[in-house]
Design a protein around this motif. Structure first.
Motif, PDB file in Angstrom:
ATOM      1  N   HIS A 108      42.085  52.267  67.224  1.00  0.00           N
ATOM      2  CA  HIS A 108      40.782  52.916  67.386  1.00  0.00           C
ATOM      3  C   HIS A 108      39.787  52.626  66.272  1.00  0.00           C
ATOM      4  O   HIS A 108      38.718  53.206  66.241  1.00  0.00           O
ATOM      5  CB  HIS A 108      40.997  54.433  67.526  1.00  0.00           C
ATOM      6  CG  HIS A 108      42.061  54.752  68.531  1.00  0.00           C
ATOM      7  ND1 HIS A 108      41.851  54.601  69.885  1.00  0.00           N
ATOM      8  CD2 HIS A 108      43.355  55.143  68.399  1.00  0.00           C
ATOM      9  CE1 HIS A 108      42.975  54.916  70.524  1.00  0.00           C
ATOM     10  NE2 HIS A 108      43.896  55.244  69.647  1.00  0.00           N
ATOM     11  N   VAL A 109      40.176  51.760  65.325  1.00  0.00           N
ATOM     12  CA  VAL A 109      39.227  51.388  64.264  1.00  0.00           C
ATOM     13  C   VAL A 109      39.042  49.863  64.263  1.00  0.00           C
ATOM     14  O   VAL A 109      39.898  49.129  64.749  1.00  0.00           O
ATOM     15  CB  VAL A 109      39.704  51.867  62.867  1.00  0.00           C
ATOM     16  CG1 VAL A 109      39.715  53.384  62.802  1.00  0.00           C
ATOM     17  CG2 VAL A 109      41.071  51.298  62.504  1.00  0.00           C
ATOM     18  N   PRO A 110      37.925  49.379  63.687  1.00  0.00           N
ATOM     19  CA  PRO A 110      37.707  47.929  63.615  1.00  0.00           C
ATOM     20  C   PRO A 110      38.681  47.271  62.632  1.00  0.00           C
ATOM     21  O   PRO A 110      39.386  47.958  61.900  1.00  0.00           O
ATOM     22  CB  PRO A 110      36.268  47.808  63.107  1.00  0.00           C
ATOM     23  CG  PRO A 110      35.653  49.158  63.214  1.00  0.00           C
ATOM     24  CD  PRO A 110      36.776  50.148  63.183  1.00  0.00           C
ATOM     25  N   TYR A 111      38.652  45.941  62.594  1.00  0.00           N
ATOM     26  CA  TYR A 111      39.622  45.196  61.789  1.00  0.00           C
ATOM     27  C   TYR A 111      39.424  45.309  60.284  1.00  0.00           C
ATOM     28  O   TYR A 111      40.352  45.614  59.567  1.00  0.00           O
ATOM     29  CB  TYR A 111      39.580  43.701  62.171  1.00  0.00           C
ATOM     30  CG  TYR A 111      40.518  43.355  63.309  1.00  0.00           C
ATOM     31  CD1 TYR A 111      40.153  43.622  64.623  1.00  0.00           C
ATOM     32  CD2 TYR A 111      41.753  42.774  63.072  1.00  0.00           C
ATOM     33  CE1 TYR A 111      41.003  43.309  65.671  1.00  0.00           C
ATOM     34  CE2 TYR A 111      42.606  42.459  64.113  1.00  0.00           C
ATOM     35  CZ  TYR A 111      42.244  42.717  65.409  1.00  0.00           C
ATOM     36  OH  TYR A 111      43.098  42.417  66.434  1.00  0.00           O
ATOM     37  N   ASP A 112      38.218  44.999  59.818  1.00  0.00           N
ATOM     38  CA  ASP A 112      38.129  44.751  58.376  1.00  0.00           C
ATOM     39  C   ASP A 112      36.721  45.019  57.848  1.00  0.00           C
ATOM     40  O   ASP A 112      35.764  44.401  58.309  1.00  0.00           O
ATOM     41  CB  ASP A 112      38.503  43.278  58.118  1.00  0.00           C
ATOM     42  CG  ASP A 112      38.709  42.979  56.646  1.00  0.00           C
ATOM     43  OD1 ASP A 112      38.424  43.865  55.816  1.00  0.00           O
ATOM     44  OD2 ASP A 112      39.137  41.849  56.334  1.00  0.00           O
ATOM     45  N   VAL A 113      36.607  45.903  56.896  1.00  0.00           N
ATOM     46  CA  VAL A 113      35.292  46.194  56.304  1.00  0.00           C
ATOM     47  C   VAL A 113      34.710  44.933  55.673  1.00  0.00           C
ATOM     48  O   VAL A 113      33.501  44.728  55.659  1.00  0.00           O
ATOM     49  CB  VAL A 113      35.413  47.303  55.233  1.00  0.00           C
ATOM     50  CG1 VAL A 113      34.075  47.539  54.545  1.00  0.00           C
ATOM     51  CG2 VAL A 113      35.909  48.600  55.833  1.00  0.00           C
ATOM     52  N   GLU A 114      35.580  44.081  55.144  1.00  0.00           N
ATOM     53  CA  GLU A 114      35.085  42.896  54.435  1.00  0.00           C
ATOM     54  C   GLU A 114      34.332  41.944  55.357  1.00  0.00           C
ATOM     55  O   GLU A 114      33.586  41.080  54.889  1.00  0.00           O
ATOM     56  CB  GLU A 114      36.232  42.162  53.731  1.00  0.00           C
ATOM     57  CG  GLU A 114      36.827  42.951  52.564  1.00  0.00           C
ATOM     58  CD  GLU A 114      35.754  43.506  51.625  1.00  0.00           C
ATOM     59  OE1 GLU A 114      34.747  42.805  51.373  1.00  0.00           O
ATOM     60  OE2 GLU A 114      35.905  44.658  51.160  1.00  0.00           O
ATOM     61  N   ALA A 115      34.523  42.084  56.667  1.00  0.00           N
ATOM     62  CA  ALA A 115      33.806  41.222  57.597  1.00  0.00           C
ATOM     63  C   ALA A 115      32.337  41.634  57.731  1.00  0.00           C
ATOM     64  O   ALA A 115      31.544  40.936  58.357  1.00  0.00           O
ATOM     65  CB  ALA A 115      34.476  41.247  58.971  1.00  0.00           C
ATOM     66  N   GLU A 116      31.976  42.764  57.149  1.00  0.00           N
ATOM     67  CA  GLU A 116      30.599  43.255  57.257  1.00  0.00           C
ATOM     68  C   GLU A 116      29.757  42.681  56.122  1.00  0.00           C
ATOM     69  O   GLU A 116      30.030  42.946  54.958  1.00  0.00           O
ATOM     70  CB  GLU A 116      30.563  44.786  57.184  1.00  0.00           C
ATOM     71  CG  GLU A 116      31.348  45.473  58.283  1.00  0.00           C
ATOM     72  CD  GLU A 116      30.831  45.126  59.664  1.00  0.00           C
ATOM     73  OE1 GLU A 116      29.600  44.918  59.811  1.00  0.00           O
ATOM     74  OE2 GLU A 116      31.658  45.060  60.598  1.00  0.00           O
TER      75      GLU A 116
ATOM     76  N   LEU B  18      26.185  45.463  56.064  1.00  0.00           N
ATOM     77  CA  LEU B  18      26.361  46.910  56.032  1.00  0.00           C
ATOM     78  C   LEU B  18      25.713  47.484  54.781  1.00  0.00           C
ATOM     79  O   LEU B  18      25.812  46.909  53.700  1.00  0.00           O
ATOM     80  CB  LEU B  18      27.864  47.216  56.049  1.00  0.00           C
ATOM     81  CG  LEU B  18      28.256  48.658  56.290  1.00  0.00           C
ATOM     82  CD1 LEU B  18      27.830  49.106  57.682  1.00  0.00           C
ATOM     83  CD2 LEU B  18      29.758  48.803  56.175  1.00  0.00           C
ATOM     84  N   ASP B  19      25.082  48.616  54.947  1.00  0.00           N
ATOM     85  CA  ASP B  19      24.478  49.358  53.856  1.00  0.00           C
ATOM     86  C   ASP B  19      25.408  49.343  52.624  1.00  0.00           C
ATOM     87  O   ASP B  19      26.526  49.842  52.672  1.00  0.00           O
ATOM     88  CB  ASP B  19      24.303  50.795  54.373  1.00  0.00           C
ATOM     89  CG  ASP B  19      23.474  51.647  53.456  1.00  0.00           C
ATOM     90  OD1 ASP B  19      23.672  51.525  52.232  1.00  0.00           O
ATOM     91  OD2 ASP B  19      22.652  52.414  53.969  1.00  0.00           O
ATOM     92  N   PRO B  20      24.956  48.728  51.502  1.00  0.00           N
ATOM     93  CA  PRO B  20      25.869  48.524  50.364  1.00  0.00           C
ATOM     94  C   PRO B  20      26.349  49.829  49.728  1.00  0.00           C
ATOM     95  O   PRO B  20      27.400  49.852  49.090  1.00  0.00           O
ATOM     96  CB  PRO B  20      25.043  47.712  49.364  1.00  0.00           C
ATOM     97  CG  PRO B  20      23.631  47.833  49.821  1.00  0.00           C
ATOM     98  CD  PRO B  20      23.631  48.149  51.278  1.00  0.00           C
TER      99      PRO B  20
END
Ligand code: MET
Length: 756
Positions: free
Chosen positions: A329-337, A340-342
Motif C-alpha cells: 500500500h505504499v510506493p517503492y522509494d522516496v529517493e525516486a522523488e 518533492l518538497d525538500p
C-alpha cells in the motif's frame, strides 16, 4: 526446533519501481507482446525484490508476494476455484486468469471490491456447492525454489483460508462459502506439505479478516482450521498475520492453536499490545511486532517503535520487528522523488525506507540500541523537524477552527431552502444533469502532457481548457440538459487537482500505489494544516456560467474523499484534518456562490470507504464525516442548492449518515441495483432530492431510452416526481463521446417522456 523469524516485512509492492509490470501487462493485453515477454518482466521483478530485501538485511524475506493481477485471485486459482464460465473458454492458464480479472467479449470479469479499508481492490472469488477445492497451481512452491536458487530463502505468503472464504461470495443464493472450509483446508494442507518438502521453514498465512467483527461460529471455524493445519506432521512453521486492526477475541484462538507465530499490527490500534499481554498462550510463540506502518508513508519514530516492540518481550517466546501489514500500500522509494518538497521529503518513508527501518529496529532489539545509534539519531532529527515545522502547524488555521460555532455547520431548515431554490432555479420536474466530468479526450490529455513537458505555456493550456468547456456547454445545451457542468477537463484527478492547490499537501512524481491490476494511483501527501491560498475552481465555473442561461453546477471534492484518497498525517485525529479540509472547501463554495453559481456539488464517493472495520467504531467516524461535509456546505444562502454524489449502491451502514449530510440533492449509483436503494432511503425518512443513476457509465454500452424510462418509472414508485432527478451513475471522464452523446440524449428523452 522452529527457526526464528527475525525482522521482516509482511509483503511488498509488485507493480515495479517504474511500473514495469503495468507496462508489460498492458502491452500483453493489447497484443503488442507475448506471454514470454510478460513472464520475463515478472521474473525480473520477483528476483529484484527477493535480492533487494535480502541485501537490505531482513532476516526473513516474504515470498510469493508477486501477482500478475491480484493476490486473492491467485489464491482462488491456486486452489482450483475457477468458475466454470472461465474454465470453459478453453484458454491457457494465464489467459484464463486474465479472463477472470478483466472479462472477455463473452464473459464479464469477477466482481471487484475493496480490500478491507484500503484503496486496493481485489477480485471476489465465487464459491458454490460445486466448487472443488484442490491444489491446482504450484506457483508458491516454484517461486520458493527459484528464490532459493538465487540464495534467498523466502517465507511464502498466502491469503489464509478463513479470510479467503470470508471475502468470497456464494455463487448461488443461500450458500455459505464457509461450508467449504474443511475441503479448502485439505488443499492448504497439501500445499503446506509441498512447501515443506521444498525446504520452506516458515509460511505466512494472512488473516486480515480477523480485524473485523467475527461471529462465534467464525471464530470456531478459525479454531478448527488452525488446529488442523497446526497438527500436520510435515509442514513449515506457520506465521498467522493479523493486520488492519486489533484481532479481538481471535487472538486468544490463535494463541491456543498449535502454530508457531503471530504477526500483529501495533500501528492501527496500539491497544493490541495490551491484548497480547493479557493472552497467556502466546508465551511460546514467535510474535512479529508490526510497529512500522505498512500503509502510511511517514518516517517512523524509531524510539517509540522500540518501546512498543519491547513491551511484548515478556509475553512471547520470540519478538521480532515487522511492518503492520504488507508494503503493497505504499510506493517503492522516496529517493525516486526529485521534485518533492525538500522540507517534506526527509519526513517520509516508502517501501525501501521502511525495510531499512525494520532492519535497524531488528538490530537494536537484538544487539542493543548502541549499534544503530546513528540511524536512531537521524530518525529522531527527522521526526523532531516534522513536529516543529511551521508548515505543519498553521496558527491561522487553528484559530479559525477554534472559533467555529455549532451553527457554522447548520443550514436553514430544508423546507425554506427548497422554496428559495425553486424560485431561483425554476427547474422542471425530473430535472436532468450529469455528475460532473465529461470525457477526457485525447486532445485534453495531450494538452496536459504538453504543459508538463514545457511544450506549451500555462496560458495556452488554459485557453485549450476554456475551449473545451465551451464545447461541453454547447453540447449540453444541444442535448437539452437542465443543470449543466463545465466538464472538469482541467482536472487530472478529482483529489490531486485540489491537493495541488491547497497548502498542507505535497505531490509525488513517482509515488504510485497499485489500486487494482495494472491500475495505480498516486495519492497526494497531506502533511500539514490545510489552507486554501487562492480560489481553486472558481475561474472554470464562472467561465462556464457566462456561456449559458441554464444553471451551471460547481464541482468540488468533499473532505472525506480528500482524506480517503491521500496519505494523511498521523499526528492528529483524522476528524481534525477533515475539518481543516472542510474549511478550505467552504471558502470555495462561497466564492462559487458569489460568482453566480447557484448549484454546487460536493462529491463524497469515498464516504463509505473509511468506515471502520469494527461496528463499534463506526458511529464516531460517521459523526466527523458528516460534520465535515456540513461544515463545507453550510456557509451559503438558502437559495444555493447543494448536491452530493455517492458512488456505491449498497448503503447499509451509512444510510443514516446520508440523511444527516443534509444535502439538497443526492445522486447515487443505482442503475445496477435497479433502484432498490430508493426504498432503503424512504425507510429512514429521506425526503430530499435524489438522483438514482439511470445509466451505468462503467460499461461502454449505450442504454436506450426505453430502458432508462423503465428505471425512472420504477424510481417514481418510491420517489415523488418533484424530488426525482435524472442523471448517469457517475462521472463520464473514462468514456468516449460516441458513447456519451447518444446515452445522454436517450437519458434526456427518457426524462421528458416520464415527466408528469
Ligand atoms: N465529479 C466527479 C466526476 O464526475 C465525481 C466522480 S465520483 C468518483 O468525475
Amino acid at each position: 526446533m522452529t527457526s526464528k523469524i527475525g525482522s521482516t516485512v509482511l509483503g511488498h509492492p509488485r507493480i515495479g519501481p517504474h511500473r514495469e509490470l503495468k507496462r508489460a501487462l498492458e502491452s500483453y493485453w493489447a497484443g503488442r507482446s507475448g506471454e514470454a515477454d510478460l513472464r520475463e518482466v515478472a521474473r525480473r521483478l520477483r528476483e529484484d525484490t527477493w535480492r533487494g530485501l535480502a541485501e537490505a538485511g531482513l532476516d526473513s524475506v516474504p515470498g510469493n508476494t508477486f501477482s500478475y493481477y491480484d493476490h486473492v485471485l491467485d489464491t482462488a486459482v491456486t486452489f482450483g476455484a475457477v468458475p466454470r464460465r472461465y474454465a470453459e473458454l478453453g484458454l491457457g492458464a494465464l489467459d484464463t486468469y486474465f479472463a477472470m480479472a478483466r472479462g472477455t467479449e463473452a464473459v464479464p470479469p469477477l466482481e471487484m471490491t475493496k480490500w478491507f479499508d484500503t484503496n486496493y481492490h481485489y477480485l471476489v472469488p465465487e464459491i458454490g456447492p460445486d466448487t472443488r477445492f484442490s491444489l491446482t497451481d504450484r506457483t508458491a512452491v516454484e517461486q520458493f525454489l527459484q528464490a532459493r536458487e538465487l540464495g534467498v530463502e523466502t517465507r511464502p505468503v498466502l491469503v489464509g483460508p478463513l479470510t479467503f472464504l470470508l471475502l468470497s461470495k456464494p455463487s448461488e443464493e443461500g450458500f455459505d462459502p464457509l461450508d467449504k472450509l474443511a475441503e479448502l483446508t485439505d488443499a492448504y494442507e497439501q500445499l503446506l506439505g509441498e512447501l515443506h518438502r521444498a525446504g520452506a521453514r516458515w509460511v505466512q498465512l494472512d488473516e486480515p479478516a480477523l480485524a473485523a467483527d467475527r461471529t462465534p461460529q467464525e471464530l470456531e471455524a478459525l479454531r478448527n482450521t488452525y488446529r488442523r493445519l497446526g497438527d500436520l506432521a510435515e509442514r513449515p512453521a506457520i506465521l498467522t498475520a493479523c493486520y488492519f486492526g486489533d484481532p479481538g477475541d481471535a487472538l486468544g484462538v490463535l494463541a491456543a492453536a498449535p502454530i508457531e507465530g503471530v504477526a500483529l499490527d501495533l500501528v492501527t490500534d496500539p491497544s493490541t499490545a495490551d491484548r497480547v499481554a493479557a493472552t497467556p498462550g502466546l508465551r511460546d510463540k514467535s510474535l512479529v511486532a508490526g510497529v512500522i506502518d505498512g500503509r502510511n508513508i511517514w518516517r517512523a519514530d524509531l524510539d517509540r517503535c522500540m518501546t512498543a516492540a519491547a513491551t511484548l518481550l515478556g509475553s512471547a517466546g520470540e519478538v521480532s520487528i515487522g511492518t503492520s501489514c504488507s508494503l503493497l500500500h505504499v510506493p517503492y522509494d522516496v529517493e525516486a522523488e526529485t521534485n518533492l518538497d525538500p522540507q517534506v521529503k526527509p519526513w517520509l518513508s516508502f517501501a525501501a525506507q521502511k525495510v531499512r527501518e525494520v532492519v535497524t529496529l531488528g538490530r537494536a532489539l537484538r544487539e542493543g540500541r548502541e549499534v544503530v545509534e546513528t540511524e536512531l539519531i537521524e530518525a529522531r532529527a527527522a521526526v523532531a523537524d516534522r513536529v516543529r515545522a511551521e508548515r505543519v502547524r498553521d496558527n491561522r488555521v487553528r484559530a479559525r477552527l477554534d472559533s467555529l460555532r455549532p451553527q457554522d455547520s447548520r443550514r436553514t431548515h430544508y423546507a425554506k431552502r427548497r422554496e428559495a431554490q425553486q424560485k431561483s432555479l425554476r427547474l422542471p420536474p425530473l430535472p436532468t444533469t450529469t455528475i460532473g466530468s465529461f470525457p477526457q479526450t485525447t486532445d485534453v490529455r495531450k494538452a496536459r502532457a504538453a504543459l508538463r513537458a514545457g511544450r506549451i505555456d500555462a496560458a495556452t493550456y488554459r485557453q485549450r481548457m476554456r475551449d473545451e468547456v465551451e464545447r461541453v456547454i454547447a453540447l449540453q445545451e444541444d442535448i437539452g440538459l437542465d443543470v449543466l457542468v463545465h466538464g472538469e477537463p482541467e482536472r487530472n484527478d478529482m483529489v490531486q487537482y485540489f491537493a495541488e492547490q491547497l497548502d498542507g499537501f505535497a505531490a509525488t512524481d513517482n509515488g504510485w500505489v497499485q489500486s487494482y491490476g495494472s491500475r495505480c494511483v498516486r495519492p497526494p501527501i497531506l502533511f500539514g494544516d490545510v489552507r486554501r491560498p487562492d480560489p481553486m475552481t472558481f475561474e472554470w465555473a464562472a467561465h462556464a456560467q457566462r456561456l449559458t442561461d441554464k444553471p451551471v453546477k460547481g464541482m468540488l471534492t468533499g473532505p472525506v474523499t480528500m482524506l480517503a484518497w491521500s496519505f494523511v498525517r498521523d499526528d492528529q485525529p483524522q476528524a481534525d484534518t477533515a475539518r481543516q479540509v472542510a474549511l478550505a472547501i467552504r471558502d470555495e463554495v462561497r466564492d462559487l456562490e458569489a460568482a453566480g453559481i447557484r448549484v454546487v456539488q460536493v462529491d463524497e464517493p469515498a464516504l463509505r470507504e473509511l468506515l471502520p472495520l469494527r461496528a463499534e467504531q463506526r458511529p464516531a467516524y460517521l459523526e466527523w464525516a458528516v460534520e465535515s461535509f456540513r461544515l463545507a456546505t453550510s456557509g451559503i444562502a438558502e437559495a444555493t442548492q447543494i448536491h452530493t454524489h455517492l458512488c456505491y449502491s449498497e448503503f447499509g451502514d451509512v444510510i443514516d449518515a446520508i440523511v444527516a449530510l443534509d444535502a439538497d440533492v443526492t445522486s447515487i449509483e443505482a442503475a445496477r441495483s435497479r433502484m432498490e436503494v430508493l426504498a432503503d432511503l424512504n425507510e429512514v425518512g429521506f425526503d430530499r432530492g435524489v438522483g438514482p443513476g439511470v445509466y451505468d457509465i462503467h460499461s461502454p454500452r449505450v442504454p436506450d431510452e426505453e430502458e432508462m424510462e423503465e428505471l425512472l418509472r420504477a424510481a417514481l414508485k418510491a420517489v415523488p416526481a418533484d424530488r426525482l432527478w435524472v442523471n448517469p451513475d457517475c462521472g463520464l471522464k473514462t468514456r468516449d463521446y460516441p458513447q456519451v452523446e447518444p446515452a445522454l440524449r436517450n437519458m434526456t428523452d427518457a426524462a421528458h417522456r416520464t415527466r408528469p
